[in-house]
Motif scaffolding. Structure first.
Motif, PDB file in Angstrom:
ATOM      1  N   GLU A  40       1.093  -1.122  -0.238  1.00 50.35           N
ATOM      2  CA  GLU A  40       0.092  -0.128   0.217  1.00 50.35           C
ATOM      3  C   GLU A  40       0.526   1.224   0.550  1.00 50.35           C
ATOM      4  N   SER A  41       2.051   1.189   1.421  1.00 53.13           N
ATOM      5  CA  SER A  41       2.859   2.453   1.007  1.00 53.13           C
ATOM      6  C   SER A  41       3.752   2.947  -0.165  1.00 53.13           C
ATOM      7  N   VAL A  42       4.138   2.460  -1.332  1.00 51.08           N
ATOM      8  CA  VAL A  42       4.448   1.873  -2.652  1.00 51.08           C
ATOM      9  C   VAL A  42       3.761   2.686  -3.931  1.00 51.08           C
ATOM     10  N   ARG A  43       2.139   1.725  -3.735  1.00 50.18           N
ATOM     11  CA  ARG A  43       1.185   2.011  -4.684  1.00 50.18           C
ATOM     12  C   ARG A  43       0.769   3.702  -3.874  1.00 50.18           C
ATOM     13  N   ILE A  44       0.142   4.040  -2.555  1.00 53.10           N
ATOM     14  CA  ILE A  44       0.037   5.137  -2.577  1.00 53.10           C
ATOM     15  C   ILE A  44       1.210   6.488  -2.631  1.00 53.10           C
ATOM     16  N   ALA A  45       1.750   6.162  -2.781  1.00 49.27           N
ATOM     17  CA  ALA A  45       3.539   6.918  -2.759  1.00 49.27           C
ATOM     18  C   ALA A  45       3.239   6.978  -5.019  1.00 49.27           C
ATOM     19  N   TRP A  46       3.115   6.109  -5.429  1.00 45.04           N
ATOM     20  CA  TRP A  46       3.066   6.367  -7.040  1.00 45.04           C
ATOM     21  C   TRP A  46       1.583   7.430  -6.867  1.00 45.04           C
ATOM     22  N   MET A  47       0.731   6.793  -6.240  1.00 47.51           N
ATOM     23  CA  MET A  47      -0.467   7.155  -6.810  1.00 47.51           C
ATOM     24  C   MET A  47      -1.240   9.128  -6.323  1.00 47.51           C
TER      25      MET A  47
END
Length: 139
Positions: A40-47
């Motif tokens: 979730e952390s990497v996905r939210i950072a990208w989004m």
């Protein structure tokens, strides 16, 4: 079981993070649920980087399915490298894929997983077509 990433995936973001002492369980390794937080952390950072922050009165991404294959135990202390890939844009959805490595062991996968993301009109609680700018980001 290792889930193969699709050949046509596109690397869109990567980040490092430290394993916290509290990420471990009674068995002395990172708790399985925490891997989903890492993804979730990497996905939210990208989004956030591409401007896909959810707008509660507007539209944005929602995860409708998530999975993880736990390949090796991660123990404290460790610094992790998370890589986020995207693939398979459809009318309202796209796929995200994450790999997790230890920074001190590059190329050795500790976990890999993914999520299906659907674009939603939040007030209507309905799926809607991916905006052109998001389709371009995931193509």
């Amino acid at each position: 079981m290792k889930i193969p990433l699709p050949e046509h995936k596109k690397l869109v973001h990567q980040m490092s993070l430290d394993v916290r002492w509290g990420d471990m369980d009674a068995m002395g390794h990172v708790n399985n649920a925490v891997y989903f937080r890492y993804m979730e952390s990497v996905r939210i950072a990208w989004m956030t980087a591409v401007g896909a922050d959810p707008q509660p009165r507007g539209e944005g991404p929602v995860i409708v399915n998530a999975f993880c294959s736990f390949l090796r135990q991660i123990e404290y202390p460790a610094r992790l490298l998370l890589k986020l890939y995207v693939s398979d844009p459809a009318r309202t959805t796209f796929e995200t894929w994450t790999t997790i490595e230890r920074e001190d062991q590059p190329g050795v996968l500790y976990a890999e997983g993914g999520a299906t993301t659907i674009w939603v009109d939040f007030p209507k609680q309905k799926a809607m077509p991916l905006p052109d700018w998001m389709r371009e980001a995931v193509s």
